[in-house]
Write an enzyme that holds these catalytic residues in place. Structure first.
Site, PDB file in Angstrom:
ATOM      1  N   THR A  27     108.456 108.572  -4.447  1.00  0.00           N
ATOM      2  CA  THR A  27     107.344 107.909  -3.765  1.00  0.00           C
ATOM      3  C   THR A  27     106.200 107.751  -4.763  1.00  0.00           C
ATOM      4  OG1 THR A  27     106.219 109.921  -2.991  1.00  0.00           O
ATOM      5  CG2 THR A  27     107.983 109.043  -1.595  1.00  0.00           C
ATOM      6  N   ALA A  56     106.589 113.403  -5.419  1.00  0.00           N
ATOM      7  CA  ALA A  56     105.295 113.158  -4.770  1.00  0.00           C
ATOM      8  C   ALA A  56     104.241 113.125  -5.870  1.00  0.00           C
ATOM      9  CB  ALA A  56     104.984 114.249  -3.754  1.00  0.00           C
ATOM     10  N   ILE A  82     106.885 117.195  -8.688  1.00  0.00           N
ATOM     11  CA  ILE A  82     105.503 116.733  -8.828  1.00  0.00           C
ATOM     12  C   ILE A  82     105.476 115.583  -9.836  1.00  0.00           C
ATOM     13  CG2 ILE A  82     103.138 117.390  -9.364  1.00  0.00           C
ATOM     14  CD1 ILE A  82     104.102 120.353  -8.936  1.00  0.00           C
ATOM     15  N   LYS A  83     104.898 114.484  -9.425  1.00  0.00           N
ATOM     16  CA  LYS A  83     104.901 113.279 -10.255  1.00  0.00           C
ATOM     17  C   LYS A  83     103.543 113.100 -10.916  1.00  0.00           C
ATOM     18  CE  LYS A  83     106.682 108.542  -9.669  1.00  0.00           C
ATOM     19  NZ  LYS A  83     107.071 107.557  -8.634  1.00  0.00           N
ATOM     20  N   VAL A  84     103.559 112.967 -12.243  1.00  0.00           N
ATOM     21  CA  VAL A  84     102.315 112.807 -13.000  1.00  0.00           C
ATOM     22  C   VAL A  84     102.444 111.609 -13.934  1.00  0.00           C
ATOM     23  CG1 VAL A  84     101.788 115.282 -12.922  1.00  0.00           C
ATOM     24  CG2 VAL A  84     103.061 114.350 -14.879  1.00  0.00           C
TER      25      VAL A  84
END
Length: 216
Positions: A27, A56, A82-84
């Site tokens: 997402t 996310a 965790i998306k960075v």
């Protein structure tokens, strides 16, 4: 190859997941906006539905704030990645998350050099954006191939997650090159089943069967 679905539409995810076509979900803020739902609520629902990683994304731009947001997202479910973004601040946050044992998806990758940095920072996934490179008349698949070569040269464990998938050819080419994962909209994944010769052959079979006058 793993299939991740690039959407926050839970109905679309469920349809593909029921067929065994979902190994994970990605997402981003744009997809959350499109869903019209609260990020924590919809992400939790997706995590409960899918066993694999669910990416996310943080929205902060400084490492300190990214880490704070990421830790909140990680509490949603154990399968959160965790998306960075692939910035220096994002790499700093990536290292912090990886050191705590969290999965990290480093996104918005457009060069091999960036992909090397992400692997060194402990990224679980690197997301090169194929379609956006194609948009500026570069071949996104060249990037996938270059990253595959470099990661294999040095045994990096970071998985190549081909993103910004726009077509079935993108998926086929990424599979041929050796991307570990693709993430694509549900409609693109479903269109993999389409071929004009399949349609033509089926139409002929049905016509001939009708001519037999039989029933099964």
């Amino acid at each position: 190859m793993k299939f991740f679905v690039d959407t926050a539409d839970t109905a679309a995810i469920k349809e593909l997941n029921d067929l065994g076509m979902v190994d994970g979900v990605t997402t981003n803020p744009s997809l959350i906006l499109k869903s019209g739902r609260n990020i924590l609520e919809v992400t939790k629902e997706i995590c409960d539905m899918v066993h694999g990683p669910v990416s996310a994304e943080v929205v902060a731009t400084e490492a300190k704030d990214m880490i704070e947001e990421g830790m909140k997202l990680a509490k949603i479910a154990p399968n959160i990645a965790i998306k960075v973004p692939l910035t220096w601040e994002g790499l700093t946050a990536c290292k912090a998350f990886a050191s705590e044992g969290h999965m990290v998806n480093v996104t918005l990758c457009f060069s091999t050099a960036q992909a090397i940095l992400a692997a060194k920072a402990g990224a679980t996934f690197i997301s090169p954006f194929i379609g956006r490179l194609d948009d500026i008349n570069l071949d996104g698949m060249d990037l996938i191939e270059d990253i595959r070569t470099v990661y294999d040269n040095y045994d990096f464990s970071t998985q190549i997650l081909a993103a910004s998938i726009r077509s079935v050819n993108h998926i086929s080419d990424a599979a041929r090159i050796g991307a570990d994962v693709i993430t694509a909209p549900p409609a693109v994944i479903k269109s993999m089943a389409n071929h004009p010769l399949t349609d033509k052959g089926l139409a002929q079979f049905l016509k001939d069967w009708e001519a037999t006058g039989q029933k099964i």
